[in-house]
Design a protein around this motif. Structure first.
Motif, PDB file in Angstrom:
ATOM      1  N   LEU A  68       0.826  -1.250  -0.028  1.00 20.44           N
ATOM      2  CA  LEU A  68      -0.127  -0.142  -0.096  1.00 20.44           C
ATOM      3  C   LEU A  68       0.900   1.402   0.000  1.00 20.44           C
ATOM      4  O   LEU A  68       0.547   2.261  -0.748  1.00 20.44           O
ATOM      5  CB  LEU A  68      -0.669  -0.045   1.174  1.00 20.44           C
ATOM      6  N   GLU A  70       3.886   1.589  -1.024  1.00 25.46           N
ATOM      7  CA  GLU A  70       4.577   1.844  -2.391  1.00 25.46           C
ATOM      8  C   GLU A  70       3.718   2.145  -3.575  1.00 25.46           C
ATOM      9  O   GLU A  70       4.194   1.939  -4.632  1.00 25.46           O
ATOM     10  CB  GLU A  70       5.520   0.572  -2.435  1.00 25.46           C
ATOM     11  N   GLY A  71       2.433   2.125  -3.230  1.00 27.35           N
ATOM     12  CA  GLY A  71       1.326   2.760  -4.477  1.00 27.35           C
ATOM     13  C   GLY A  71       1.360   1.613  -5.316  1.00 27.35           C
ATOM     14  O   GLY A  71       0.660   1.681  -6.336  1.00 27.35           O
ATOM     15  N   GLU A  73      -1.318  -0.868  -6.956  1.00 24.95           N
ATOM     16  CA  GLU A  73      -2.803  -0.678  -7.262  1.00 24.95           C
ATOM     17  C   GLU A  73      -3.363  -1.930  -7.903  1.00 24.95           C
ATOM     18  O   GLU A  73      -2.814  -2.716  -8.316  1.00 24.95           O
ATOM     19  CB  GLU A  73      -2.955   0.634  -8.110  1.00 24.95           C
ATOM     20  N   ASP A  76      -2.176  -4.119 -11.124  1.00 22.65           N
ATOM     21  CA  ASP A  76      -0.663  -4.208 -11.285  1.00 22.65           C
ATOM     22  C   ASP A  76      -0.161  -5.403 -11.228  1.00 22.65           C
ATOM     23  O   ASP A  76      -0.800  -6.322 -10.327  1.00 22.65           O
ATOM     24  CB  ASP A  76       0.163  -3.246 -10.016  1.00 22.65           C
ATOM     25  N   LYS A 125       4.709  -3.939 -11.694  1.00 19.43           N
ATOM     26  CA  LYS A 125       5.051  -2.727 -11.206  1.00 19.43           C
ATOM     27  C   LYS A 125       6.066  -3.047  -9.859  1.00 19.43           C
ATOM     28  O   LYS A 125       6.742  -1.869  -9.481  1.00 19.43           O
ATOM     29  CB  LYS A 125       3.739  -2.105 -10.674  1.00 19.43           C
ATOM     30  N   LYS A 152       9.378  -1.436  -8.361  1.00 18.89           N
ATOM     31  CA  LYS A 152       9.460  -1.396  -6.801  1.00 18.89           C
ATOM     32  C   LYS A 152       9.940  -2.710  -6.436  1.00 18.89           C
ATOM     33  O   LYS A 152       9.468  -3.880  -6.722  1.00 18.89           O
ATOM     34  CB  LYS A 152       8.096  -0.975  -6.289  1.00 18.89           C
ATOM     35  N   ALA A 203       7.003   7.075   3.093  1.00 15.55           N
ATOM     36  CA  ALA A 203       6.379   5.716   3.154  1.00 15.55           C
ATOM     37  C   ALA A 203       6.092   5.276   4.575  1.00 15.55           C
ATOM     38  O   ALA A 203       4.909   4.683   4.866  1.00 15.55           O
ATOM     39  CB  ALA A 203       7.336   4.621   2.492  1.00 15.55           C
ATOM     40  N   LYS A 206       3.039   6.808   5.952  1.00 17.71           N
ATOM     41  CA  LYS A 206       1.605   6.002   5.414  1.00 17.71           C
ATOM     42  C   LYS A 206       1.547   4.704   6.070  1.00 17.71           C
ATOM     43  O   LYS A 206       0.104   4.579   6.470  1.00 17.71           O
ATOM     44  CB  LYS A 206       2.015   6.012   3.887  1.00 17.71           C
TER      45      LYS A 206
END
Length: 365
Positions: A68, A70-71, A73, A76, A125, A152, A203, A206
């Motif tokens: 989450l 690290e984005g 989605e 991906d 991703k 990532k 991060a 978050k």
């Protein structure tokens, strides 16, 4: 009876320290995100050589929160291993992403830069390598691959606390990493617990927000979060064990090397060490085409043994539709022939010799 992990013996050595910590916590009544949780996070970050270590409720949650933050989605693709516990892939599914399974190396049982590259697509991703059984992946090559393709890197360190590569701890190479403190782990608590590591302050904030109901300030919520906080009493246990983790891992390595020395002439394959990463032997896992026969002999003598993992993830019912047509022959061969022997920081040389004697009685016959 010889268990896979002798938690009672380990507890006996630290009983007084843990009970003092429990008594202080009960007296202070600071149970949620209290002083021991905060202290443990600081101590873990120092030990692991990272800027931020954020505790949470489990290793599965740690991977979920890392993805989450690290984005990652929905839609991906995240490349990982099919030869691991399902939590690795579950965390990927939790964020709506798609786990893509790469082949493992026949010696280390880990995915490699070469096998990862073969399954990359424009939708990829992230890469989530698993440092399986305490054997670090070839993280230098995998990190270089991720940098080359702009991916990532999120490490699954559930089984590798204290393992290192070129003197650097696993969990410190990627954008983030997840650790598990399940009781049987090298660093285990008395229930569930987890940790996310990162060098990125954004991060880290978050992750802290997500683990605490999406809240930075009490009763003010900017995102939908989760209830994933490490219990204060578990932090007491982890602080006591963290002081001793190098001792525990050294004892596991001694046990593993003795096993391998005593088993060397038998028709089986002992665990491999690549000489770059320091293996911390969360499991001592062998390959043997007479596995079931050997395991029956061990079980008849009340000696613990287990198969990690009998069904690779791409063959699990939950993934059978999306993995239709996926072929991972090395993974499937390893799963069909692997089994693990008892190993922990308190296992004695005599116990190892007894276990090897049973194995020898089958394979020498």
């Amino acid at each position: 009876m010889i268990p896979m992990v002798n938690l009672k013996a380990q507890y006996a050595d630290i009983k007084d320290e843990i009970e003092r910590g429990f008594a202080e916590t009960l007296d202070n009544c600071a149970f949620i995100l209290g002083p021991n949780v905060q202290a443990f996070e600081t101590e873990a970050a120092t030990y692991l050589g990272v800027k931020h270590a954020i505790s949470c409720a489990s290793g599965t949650d740690a991977l979920h929160l890392a993805l989450l933050a690290e984005g990652i989605e929905p839609g991906d693709e995240v490349v990982t291993s099919a030869f691991t516990f399902i939590a690795t892939a579950e965390a990927i599914k939790y964020v709506g992403a798609i786990p893509v399974f790469a082949e493992i190396d026949a010696q280390t049982f880990n995915i490699t830069a070469e096998t990862i590259e073969k399954v990359l697509t424009p939708k990829t991703k992230a890469v989530m390598p698993v440092h399986l059984f305490g054997q670090p992946v070839d993280i230098i090559a995998i990190k270089a691959l991720c940098e080359k393709h702009g991916l990532k890197l999120i490490e699954d360190c559930a089984q590798s606390f204290g393992a290192s590569v070129n003197g650097k701890q696993t969990g410190g190479f990627g954008a983030a990493a997840g650790f598990s403190f399940f009781p049987s782990k090298n660093l285990g608590c008395f229930g569930d617990g987890g940790l996310v590591t990162t060098d990125c302050s954004i991060a880290a904030e978050k992750i802290k927000q997500y683990r605490n109901h999406g809240s930075k300030e009490r009763y003010y919520h900017d995102v939908i979060g989760y209830n994933s906080r490490l219990d204060e009493l578990q932090a007491v246990v982890l602080r006591a064990k963290l002081k001793r983790i190098d001792q525990y891992n050294a004892a596991r390595r001694h046990a593993a090397h003795l096993y391998s020395e005593l088993l060397v002439e038998l028709p089986l394959t002992t665990p491999y060490e690549d000489g770059v990463g320091v293996h911390v032997y969360h499991q001592y896992t062998l390959l043997c085409d007479r596995r079931d026969e050997v395991m029956r002999a061990l079980q008849s003598q009340k000696i613990g043994c287990a198969v990690y993992y009998p069904v690779p993830l791409h063959k699990q019912n939950v993934f059978k539709n999306e993995c239709a047509g996926v072929s991972l022959p090395v993974t499937e061969s390893v799963a069909a022939n692997c089994f693990s022997l008892p190993i922990c920081s308190s296992i004695s040389d005599d116990t190892i010799k007894e276990i090897v004697g049973v194995i020898r009685s089958v394979l020498d016959a």
